[in-house]
Design a protein around this motif. Structure first.
Motif, PDB file in Angstrom:
ATOM      1  N   GLU A 194      -5.252   1.569   0.211  1.00  0.00           N
ATOM      2  CA  GLU A 194      -4.762   0.802  -0.932  1.00  0.00           C
ATOM      3  C   GLU A 194      -4.439  -0.635  -0.529  1.00  0.00           C
ATOM      4  OE1 GLU A 194      -2.098   2.434  -4.230  1.00  0.00           O
ATOM      5  OE2 GLU A 194      -0.718   1.131  -3.137  1.00  0.00           O
ATOM      6  N   GLY A 196       0.832  -1.199   0.000  1.00  0.00           N
ATOM      7  CA  GLY A 196       0.000   0.000   0.000  1.00  0.00           C
ATOM      8  C   GLY A 196       0.858   1.236   0.000  1.00  0.00           C
ATOM      9  N   THR A 197       0.476   2.246  -0.787  1.00  0.00           N
ATOM     10  CA  THR A 197       1.192   3.515  -0.807  1.00  0.00           C
ATOM     11  C   THR A 197       0.208   4.663  -0.699  1.00  0.00           C
ATOM     12  OG1 THR A 197       1.115   3.799  -3.220  1.00  0.00           O
ATOM     13  CG2 THR A 197       2.969   2.523  -2.326  1.00  0.00           C
ATOM     14  N   GLY A 198       0.685   5.776  -0.203  1.00  0.00           N
ATOM     15  CA  GLY A 198      -0.120   6.987  -0.148  1.00  0.00           C
ATOM     16  C   GLY A 198       0.784   8.193  -0.124  1.00  0.00           C
ATOM     17  N   ARG A 253       2.595   1.879 -13.371  1.00  0.00           N
ATOM     18  CA  ARG A 253       1.518   2.860 -13.214  1.00  0.00           C
ATOM     19  C   ARG A 253       2.042   4.293 -13.141  1.00  0.00           C
ATOM     20  NH1 ARG A 253      -1.802  -0.146  -8.295  1.00  0.00           N
ATOM     21  NH2 ARG A 253      -2.044  -2.187  -9.313  1.00  0.00           N
ATOM     22  N   HIS A 304      -3.545  -7.899  -3.584  1.00  0.00           N
ATOM     23  CA  HIS A 304      -2.424  -6.967  -3.563  1.00  0.00           C
ATOM     24  C   HIS A 304      -1.618  -7.038  -4.848  1.00  0.00           C
ATOM     25  CE1 HIS A 304      -2.784  -7.500   1.016  1.00  0.00           C
ATOM     26  NE2 HIS A 304      -3.265  -6.307   0.712  1.00  0.00           N
ATOM     27  N   ASP A 305      -0.919  -5.972  -5.130  1.00  0.00           N
ATOM     28  CA  ASP A 305       0.020  -5.904  -6.256  1.00  0.00           C
ATOM     29  C   ASP A 305       1.391  -5.602  -5.642  1.00  0.00           C
ATOM     30  OD1 ASP A 305       1.285  -5.671  -8.659  1.00  0.00           O
ATOM     31  OD2 ASP A 305       0.241  -3.850  -9.306  1.00  0.00           O
ATOM     32  N   ARG A 307       5.129  -1.150 -10.729  1.00  0.00           N
ATOM     33  CA  ARG A 307       3.787  -1.653 -11.023  1.00  0.00           C
ATOM     34  C   ARG A 307       3.328  -1.274 -12.426  1.00  0.00           C
ATOM     35  NH1 ARG A 307       0.625   0.022  -5.398  1.00  0.00           N
ATOM     36  NH2 ARG A 307       1.025  -1.920  -4.230  1.00  0.00           N
ATOM     37  N   ALA A 358      -4.352   6.874   3.108  1.00  0.00           N
ATOM     38  CA  ALA A 358      -4.355   6.442   1.705  1.00  0.00           C
ATOM     39  C   ALA A 358      -3.605   5.124   1.539  1.00  0.00           C
ATOM     40  CB  ALA A 358      -3.727   7.520   0.826  1.00  0.00           C
ATOM     41  N   ALA A 359      -2.483   4.967   2.228  1.00  0.00           N
ATOM     42  CA  ALA A 359      -1.715   3.719   2.139  1.00  0.00           C
ATOM     43  C   ALA A 359      -2.510   2.548   2.711  1.00  0.00           C
ATOM     44  CB  ALA A 359      -0.388   3.872   2.867  1.00  0.00           C
TER      45      ALA A 359
END
Length: 380
Positions: A38, A10-12, A344, A222-223, A342, A34-35
């Protein structure tokens, strides 16, 4: 000792820039939430937290985490000058890899608006600070030594700003999104010879966060991007053997990170490197082994370190585009690596990237060659 695989799930982040109406807790709490979102985890899933901040005062991590609903867990507050963020990521990775925790949160946040009227000065007890020596002056001295050692044309340092500001134009998280020309960089206000205003990063507010998990906590939703290794080093007292024009602590941190990840510099596909000043990127690229001694300026001029080149450096725009909220910078670099790995990263995407590096170096006072340097290596 058995070491477990560690993933970012997770990232934010909060865009770096001026957030005059937001507090440190607002910034960090927003990135942390946010993390968590995600990662698909509730705050109660977090077993420990690692917070990086330099200027926010005591207990910054606990205050920030309260805004994200994370209470009662062990919290480590990391302060290592500009290397605080990579220090927090390094410590968090080690804790998960060692089996101490399965899921942890890393948050880096800084509120700098209104704190400084110019460049960040060193500690007030430091003799060079009392004499008026600031960080731009220290990097300017390194630039002069680099030119002396390698016969470099110092005007070529402007190409680092041109490269990174062009990259930042494609990054919606960047503070400055307008490309600049070599003439504009060299013609901007002198700061410390040979550095001009457009060769120096800007102070900024901002925050970034990561959720790290052991492999057993990673699910099909998850990615994951795997943190393969990290390294940390501190500076040494300046003396006759000190190497100016290079970064010994960065070289040591990189050596440790490469060893932990089991990779070599030539395997790196992209890097987010500490470019608080143009000469800083040049010194760091060489210390990291991404270019040979005296070769980094030529690599910039030849496009080797640009998007589409041999190893893109600061494809996210670097500090020169994004700004430098010191406690958030290193964590933000890892957020950028995750986006790249990823696939993105949009217009700034490095094609086919599978192995990436983040690097920061803090300080560089006249009593030590640096406070600390941290390197993180991530891959898919």
């Amino acid at each position: 000792m058995t070491s477990r695989r560690v993933a970012v799930i997770g990232t934010g982040s909060v865009p770096f820039g001026k957030h005059e109406d937001a507090s440190l807790e607002d910034l960090g709490g927003s990135a942390a939430r946010a993390a968590l979102a995600e990662a698909g985890f509730e705050p109660g899933r977090i077993e420990a937290a690692f917070s990086s901040n330099v200027l926010g005062g005591g207990g910054a991590g606990q205050r920030i985490l309260a805004r994200a609903g994370v209470h009662g867990v062990p919290v480590v507050n990391a302060e290592n000058a500009c290397a605080s963020g990579t220090t927090a990521v390094h410590l968090a990775r080690l804790a998960v890899a060692a089996g101490v925790h399965d899921v942890v949160l890393v948050v880096g946040a800084e509120k700098m608006t209104g704190r400084f009227q110019g460049g960040i000065t060193l500690d007030r007890t430091d003799r060079p600070t009392l004499l008026g020596l600031t960080m731009p002056a220290i990097y300017a001295l390194n630039a002069q030594r680099y030119a002396y050692d390698h016969g470099a044309d110092l005007d070529d340092l402007a190409e680092v700003s041109v490269k990174n500001r062009a990259a930042g134009a494609a990054n919606p998280q960047a503070m400055f999104r307008k490309p600049v020309t070599r003439a504009e960089v060299l013609g901007s206000r002198p700061v410390a010879d040979p550095l001009t205003l457009l060769q120096c990063c800007a102070n900024a507010d901002g925050a970034a966060a990561l959720v790290l998990a052991a492999e057993n906590a990673v699910s099909s939703r998850h990615d994951p991007v795997w943190l393969l290794g990290s390294g940390l080093a501190s500076g040494s007292p300046i003396g006759p053997a000190t190497e100016f024009g290079t970064s010994r602590p960065s070289r040591l941190a990189a050596r440790r990170a490469y060893a932990a990840a089991g990779v070599t510099p030539d395997a790196i596909d992209l890097a987010e490197v500490h470019d608080a000043f143009t000469i800083g990127e040049i010194m760091s690229v060489e210390a990291l082994g991404l270019a040979g001694p005296g070769k980094a300026l030529h690599a910039v001029a030849g496009g080797e370190l640009s998007l589409g080149g041999r190893v893109p450096v600061n494809a996210g725009g670097g500090l020169l585009s994004k700004g430098h909220p010191v406690g958030a910078t290193g964590v933000g670099q890892v957020v950028e690596l995750v986006a790249q790995l990823r696939g993105r990263a949009g217009e700034r995407q490095v094609g086919g990237a599978s192995l990436a590096l983040a690097h920061t170096v803090g300080g560089g006072v006249a009593t030590l060659d640096a406070i600390a340097s941290g390197v993180v290596i991530a891959g898919v």
